[in-house]
Write a protein that holds these residues in place. Structure first.
Motif, PDB file in Angstrom:
ATOM      1  N   LEU A 250      10.618 -33.289  12.080  1.00 13.33           N
ATOM      2  CA  LEU A 250      11.787 -32.896  10.945  1.00 13.33           C
ATOM      3  C   LEU A 250      10.793 -32.754   9.738  1.00 13.33           C
ATOM      4  O   LEU A 250      11.228 -31.914   8.904  1.00 13.33           O
ATOM      5  N   GLU A 251       9.845 -33.604   9.234  1.00 13.40           N
ATOM      6  CA  GLU A 251       9.038 -33.502   8.262  1.00 13.40           C
ATOM      7  C   GLU A 251       8.470 -32.177   8.360  1.00 13.40           C
ATOM      8  O   GLU A 251       8.236 -31.571   7.162  1.00 13.40           O
ATOM      9  N   LEU A 252       7.917 -31.591   9.382  1.00 14.34           N
ATOM     10  CA  LEU A 252       7.341 -30.434   9.496  1.00 14.34           C
ATOM     11  C   LEU A 252       8.402 -29.258   9.171  1.00 14.34           C
ATOM     12  O   LEU A 252       8.281 -28.459   8.346  1.00 14.34           O
ATOM     13  N   ARG A 253       9.866 -29.564   9.401  1.00 16.91           N
ATOM     14  CA  ARG A 253      10.688 -28.432   9.400  1.00 16.91           C
ATOM     15  C   ARG A 253      10.950 -28.788   7.907  1.00 16.91           C
ATOM     16  O   ARG A 253      11.334 -27.313   7.430  1.00 16.91           O
ATOM     17  N   ILE A 254      11.036 -29.888   7.485  1.00 17.58           N
ATOM     18  CA  ILE A 254      11.643 -29.702   5.921  1.00 17.58           C
ATOM     19  C   ILE A 254      10.467 -29.160   5.140  1.00 17.58           C
ATOM     20  O   ILE A 254      10.640 -28.380   4.173  1.00 17.58           O
ATOM     21  N   GLU A 255       9.072 -29.482   5.515  1.00 24.65           N
ATOM     22  CA  GLU A 255       7.952 -28.725   4.928  1.00 24.65           C
ATOM     23  C   GLU A 255       7.853 -27.037   4.839  1.00 24.65           C
ATOM     24  O   GLU A 255       7.839 -26.512   4.030  1.00 24.65           O
ATOM     25  N   LYS A 256       8.532 -26.644   6.154  1.00 22.36           N
ATOM     26  CA  LYS A 256       8.473 -25.272   6.216  1.00 22.36           C
ATOM     27  C   LYS A 256       9.463 -24.674   5.429  1.00 22.36           C
ATOM     28  O   LYS A 256       9.435 -23.584   4.969  1.00 22.36           O
ATOM     29  N   ILE A 257      10.721 -25.276   5.568  1.00 23.63           N
ATOM     30  CA  ILE A 257      11.972 -25.071   4.545  1.00 23.63           C
ATOM     31  C   ILE A 257      11.255 -24.918   3.009  1.00 23.63           C
ATOM     32  O   ILE A 257      11.619 -23.886   2.472  1.00 23.63           O
ATOM     33  N   ARG A 258      10.670 -25.981   2.625  1.00 28.44           N
ATOM     34  CA  ARG A 258      10.271 -26.050   1.162  1.00 28.44           C
ATOM     35  C   ARG A 258       9.132 -24.893   1.065  1.00 28.44           C
ATOM     36  O   ARG A 258       9.382 -23.998  -0.011  1.00 28.44           O
ATOM     37  N   ARG A 259       8.126 -24.449   1.779  1.00 23.72           N
ATOM     38  CA  ARG A 259       7.646 -23.340   1.637  1.00 23.72           C
ATOM     39  C   ARG A 259       8.167 -22.239   1.698  1.00 23.72           C
ATOM     40  O   ARG A 259       7.928 -21.250   0.854  1.00 23.72           O
ATOM     41  N   GLU A 260       9.195 -21.885   2.500  1.00 28.53           N
ATOM     42  CA  GLU A 260      10.045 -20.832   2.358  1.00 28.53           C
ATOM     43  C   GLU A 260      10.908 -20.517   1.206  1.00 28.53           C
ATOM     44  O   GLU A 260      10.878 -19.504   0.770  1.00 28.53           O
ATOM     45  N   LEU A 261      11.292 -21.766   0.823  1.00 26.93           N
ATOM     46  CA  LEU A 261      11.987 -21.774  -0.597  1.00 26.93           C
ATOM     47  C   LEU A 261      11.156 -21.350  -1.763  1.00 26.93           C
ATOM     48  O   LEU A 261      11.667 -20.663  -2.546  1.00 26.93           O
ATOM     49  N   MET A 262       9.946 -21.921  -1.610  1.00 31.98           N
ATOM     50  CA  MET A 262       9.035 -21.426  -2.659  1.00 31.98           C
ATOM     51  C   MET A 262       8.629 -20.046  -2.527  1.00 31.98           C
ATOM     52  O   MET A 262       8.601 -19.172  -3.576  1.00 31.98           O
ATOM     53  N   ARG A 263       8.564 -19.600  -1.472  1.00 29.47           N
ATOM     54  CA  ARG A 263       8.415 -18.117  -1.161  1.00 29.47           C
ATOM     55  C   ARG A 263       9.565 -17.325  -1.557  1.00 29.47           C
ATOM     56  O   ARG A 263       9.254 -16.147  -2.298  1.00 29.47           O
ATOM     57  N   LEU A 264      10.704 -17.770  -1.448  1.00 29.18           N
ATOM     58  CA  LEU A 264      11.920 -16.967  -1.776  1.00 29.18           C
ATOM     59  C   LEU A 264      11.870 -17.041  -3.221  1.00 29.18           C
ATOM     60  O   LEU A 264      12.339 -16.023  -3.764  1.00 29.18           O
ATOM     61  N   GLU A 265      11.736 -18.052  -3.973  1.00 35.15           N
ATOM     62  CA  GLU A 265      11.785 -18.276  -5.353  1.00 35.15           C
ATOM     63  C   GLU A 265      10.864 -17.345  -6.103  1.00 35.15           C
ATOM     64  O   GLU A 265      10.876 -16.739  -7.027  1.00 35.15           O
ATOM     65  N   ARG A 266       9.665 -17.225  -5.564  1.00 34.50           N
ATOM     66  CA  ARG A 266       8.599 -16.075  -6.017  1.00 34.50           C
ATOM     67  C   ARG A 266       9.014 -14.711  -5.916  1.00 34.50           C
ATOM     68  O   ARG A 266       8.903 -13.945  -6.773  1.00 34.50           O
ATOM     69  N   GLY A 267       9.774 -14.459  -4.633  1.00 33.32           N
ATOM     70  CA  GLY A 267      10.428 -13.211  -4.554  1.00 33.32           C
ATOM     71  C   GLY A 267      11.393 -13.001  -5.670  1.00 33.32           C
ATOM     72  O   GLY A 267      11.541 -11.825  -5.999  1.00 33.32           O
ATOM     73  N   ILE A 268      12.038 -14.014  -6.006  1.00 35.69           N
ATOM     74  CA  ILE A 268      13.187 -14.011  -7.051  1.00 35.69           C
ATOM     75  C   ILE A 268      12.522 -13.763  -8.311  1.00 35.69           C
ATOM     76  O   ILE A 268      12.928 -12.938  -8.934  1.00 35.69           O
ATOM     77  N   GLU A 269      11.473 -14.507  -8.610  1.00 37.39           N
ATOM     78  CA  GLU A 269      10.781 -14.152  -9.977  1.00 37.39           C
ATOM     79  C   GLU A 269      10.282 -12.810  -9.882  1.00 37.39           C
ATOM     80  O   GLU A 269      10.189 -12.217 -11.139  1.00 37.39           O
ATOM     81  N   LYS A 270       9.796 -12.156  -8.983  1.00 40.59           N
ATOM     82  CA  LYS A 270       9.111 -10.969  -8.850  1.00 40.59           C
ATOM     83  C   LYS A 270      10.307 -10.012  -9.220  1.00 40.59           C
ATOM     84  O   LYS A 270       9.958  -9.010  -9.933  1.00 40.59           O
ATOM     85  N   ALA A 271      11.394 -10.112  -8.544  1.00 43.85           N
ATOM     86  CA  ALA A 271      12.378  -9.246  -8.611  1.00 43.85           C
ATOM     87  C   ALA A 271      13.064  -9.160 -10.333  1.00 43.85           C
ATOM     88  O   ALA A 271      13.344  -8.341 -10.728  1.00 43.85           O
ATOM     89  N   LYS A 272      13.000 -10.553 -10.805  1.00 39.92           N
ATOM     90  CA  LYS A 272      13.550 -10.705 -12.082  1.00 39.92           C
ATOM     91  C   LYS A 272      12.502  -9.973 -13.248  1.00 39.92           C
ATOM     92  O   LYS A 272      13.119  -9.343 -14.189  1.00 39.92           O
ATOM     93  N   LEU A 273      11.248 -10.020 -12.846  1.00 45.54           N
ATOM     94  CA  LEU A 273      10.143  -9.576 -13.770  1.00 45.54           C
ATOM     95  C   LEU A 273      10.563  -7.789 -13.575  1.00 45.54           C
ATOM     96  O   LEU A 273      10.375  -7.440 -14.774  1.00 45.54           O
TER      97      LEU A 273
END
Length: 701
Positions: free
Chosen positions: A480-503
């Motif tokens: 579960l913790e591995l899945r949560i960590e994986k989700i957190r990493r994916e969210l960070m990647r998505l947020e970076r994608g959002i920031e890139k799009a906003k820029l």
């Protein structure tokens, strides 16, 4: 020489050979190479059955496969058992290749690993059924039938529990049968010792026999350890002990014969062996009688102590002891009859049986006497142990409750099943503890001792089950913790994608007003997508606190879809805006070129004007110059308009205007060329007249 070889085979090898066939072959691991060959044979049989099944569901088998399929299917189990190892390996490889091909062609596709496992289990159940029938264990057949029903649904933990139970039962029964066969071998050895001709060197033959029987005893001790490891029944262990007792008695007889017989003297050996056997039987019976007397004395002591200490519950125990003693006495009487009839081998075997039984009864009686004689102390100890067990049960119940809650959160199905089992065990333990407490109240020391042992054993089992469940929960939590960590990493990647799009959108904001309407509409769509994704990410972060992974996965799927759409939109916009910007730059460059050309033409025009500054210009030329200046002014205005249109991003209008400017510049160039010719005509020198021009008069004239 032939008779000597028979003697050696019987005395030196028979006992060990029986053990090797009956015990080592089934309970002790065999050589790896042979194990590999046998495993390959079994696999080939399973793969053969699988291929037969696959053939039935493959709609159209290619001709190239048919000869190989026929080869495999035509093999019988008996033929497979007789194949050389290299042929088995060859057929196994062929079968694996065929399974891959047929699996690919099968409709619907098959889960081959599950089918193979089902085949293994079915084969194991068939073997177990055959053995249980051979051993006369009809009551076990219902468990095999139950396993067959389960296997249809696929391999499950319940199925493997039944298989483990069957394996244990088979091991126990084999141990009993092997022990019986070994006792038979010992009897054969002794019979040959008293009836058959001897080899030349009797001492050497006896020595070999003794060594091999001693090796057999060591093997039996190893078998006993294996049976204990699988928690075998006391009956199975007792069968091994009986066989060991019998073999030890046989060794004692052979050893005494060996000491008494000269190295090379076969004449007196047979009679001497009979005499020694008779002596051993008499000694054993004498010892048994003494033991029985000791047992009876102990029984009376137990009765007296139980009365004086007000201990109850020993009646059944004393009755069981009395029955066992009576059975032993009956066997002793039978042994005396056999001895009187000269049937020494049977008598010795029965004497060993009586000796074993009497010693076992004495051990049980001595334990009972010790317990009863220390009744107050034992009862106090049991009371304290019951208190400890109750505390232990309470702690385990608390742990089970916590683990169950955690397992439900993690949806750890296996852990929940194990914890349910632990709950059932603990419930039984509580019932047993209640019975133990009732026994303590009535001072039933035998029952209390027995029940507290059962309770302690069941608690150990419950502990193991809970420990296993805890490990499952721990692994589930780690996953579960591995899945949560994986989700957190994916969210960070998505947020970076959002920031890139906003820029990127911010970068376009400086030229957004210049972009066409459809481009601006796409940018608005991109902003909407960003807003939606950010909202979903915020919700996911909140759900992460609750560890609601199912909801998160659904939302993440939506976020991924939106991000894919956003990425595609940004990518399209990048291409379009890049193309648009390049076009604007191209138009700006064209405007600049037009301005440069206009500037050159203006310079040329100004140069012409300077040339006619001092002369009188005809009206038609003046008119043409005025038109030229108006045209220059108009071109300049159009260029300014073109610049403004470029700034506004109106590409089509700029193109149209540039086309007009191009035509106007061409027209201006033509006009300037014509003016140039006209001015050149004006600037040509006037021809001198032939008549003399009168000289002007001065002021004085």
């Amino acid at each position: 020489m032939g008779m000597e070889m028979v003697w050696y085979k019987v005395l030196a090898l028979a006992a060990l050979a029986m053990v090797v066939m009956g015990v080592v072959g089934t309970l002790v691991p065999i050589a790896k190479a042979q194990a590999d060959v046998e495993r390959n044979r079994e696999l080939l049989k399973i793969y053969r059955e699988l291929i037969k099944r696959l053939v039935r569901i493959v709609p159209d088998i290619p001709e190239a496969l048919r000869p190989r399929i026929t080869k495999i299917i035509s093999l019988t189990p008996e033929q497979i058992d007789k194949l050389p190892p290299e042929e088995v390996r060859k057929f196994l490889d062929m079968a694996l290749d065929l399974i891959k091909e047929l699996k690919r062609l099968a409709r619907p596709p098959l889960n081959v690993p599950v089918i193979i496992e089902k085949s293994r289990v079915k084969r194991a159940l068939a073997i177990a059924e055959r053995l249980m029938k051979a051993y006369g264990l009809e009551e076990v057949l219902s468990r095999i039938a139950e396993a067959r029903k389960i296997v249809k649904k696929g391999p499950t933990p319940a199925l493997y529990r039944i298989l483990k139970e069957l394996r244990k039962r088979i091991q126990e029964e084999r141990a009993k049968h092997v022990a019986q066969r070994i006792s038979d071998v010992a009897a054969i050895i002794l019979k040959r010792l008293t009836t058959r001709p001897y080899p030349i060197n009797v001492t050497q033959a006896l020595d070999i026999s003794i060594r091999n029987i001693q090796r057999t005893i060591l093997v039996l001790l190893r078998v006993k350890e294996i049976l204990r490891a699988v928690n075998a029944s006391p009956t199975a262990l007792e069968a091994i002990d009986r066989a060991i007792e019998n073999l030890n008695g046989t060794v004692r007889v052979l050893s005494e014969v060996k000491k008494s017989v000269p190295p090379i003297n076969a004449t007196v050996a047979r009679e001497l062996a009979k005499k020694i056997m008779r002596k051993h039987i008499e000694q054993l019976l004498s010892e048994v009688n003494k033991t029985v007397t000791e047992i009876e004395v102990c029984v009376e002591t137990i009765k007296n102590i139980s009365v004086s200490m007000n201990v109850t519950g020993i009646d059944k125990l004393l009755e069981a002891i009395s029955n066992a003693v009576n059975m032993t006495k009956a066997k002793c009487a039978k042994c005396e009859e056999l001895l009187a009839g000269g049937r020494l081998v049977e008598a010795l075997r029965l004497a060993h049986e009586c000796s074993f039984m009497s010693k076992k009864i004495l051990r049980d009686v001595m334990r009972a006497k010790e317990v009863v004689s220390k009744a107050p102390e034992v009862l106090d100890n049991i009371s304290r142990e019951v208190a400890v067990l109750k505390e232990h049960v309470a702690k385990l119940e608390d742990l089970v409750a916590k683990l169950s809650e955690k397992a439900k959160e993690l949806r750890a199905v296996r852990a929940l099943a194990a914890l349910k089992l632990a709950e059932r065990i603990l419930s039984k333990v509580k019932s047993i503890i209640n019975e133990t407490e009732e026994a303590l109240k009535s001072r039933d020391i035998i029952k209390a001792t027995h029940m507290v042992r059962i309770a302690a054993s069941m608690i150990k089992r419950a502990e193991k089950v809970v420990r296993d469940a805890g490990e499952i929960v721990k692994k589930a939590h780690e996953l579960l913790e591995l899945r949560i960590e994986k989700i957190r990493r994916e969210l960070m990647r998505l947020e970076r994608g959002i920031e890139k799009a906003k820029l990127k959108i911010e970068e376009w904001s400086s030229i957004e007003h210049r972009l066409p309407e459809d481009y601006r509409s796409k940018i608005v769509d991109a902003r909407d997508l960003i807003e939606k994704v950010e909202g979903l990410i915020t919700e996911i972060k909140e759900l992460l606190k609750e560890k609601a992974l199912d909801k998160i996965e659904v939302m993440l799927t939506r976020v991924r879809e939106l991000m894919k759409k956003l990425s595609e939109l940004i990518e399209t916009l990048e291409e379009e805006i890049e193309k648009f910007s390049q076009e604007l730059e191209s138009l700006s460059a064209m405007i600049k070129t037009a301005e440069e050309r206009l500037s050159e033409l203006c310079k040329e025009y100004e140069n012409l004007k300077s040339k006619i500054k001092e002369i009188k210009v005809p009206s038609d030329v003046r008119e043409r110059m005025n038109e030229t200046e108006k045209l220059i002014s108009m071109i300049k205005d159009k260029l300014e308009s073109a610049k403004k249109l470029v700034e506004a991003g109106k590409i089509s209008e700029v193109k149209s205007l540039l086309s007009e400017i191009e035509n106007s510049i061409k027209e201006l160039k033509s006009k300037i060329e014509n003016l140039k010719k006209a001015i050149e005509e004006l600037l040509k020198p006037v021809p001198t007249p032939t008549t003399t021009t009168p000289r002007p008069r001065g002021r004085g004239h």
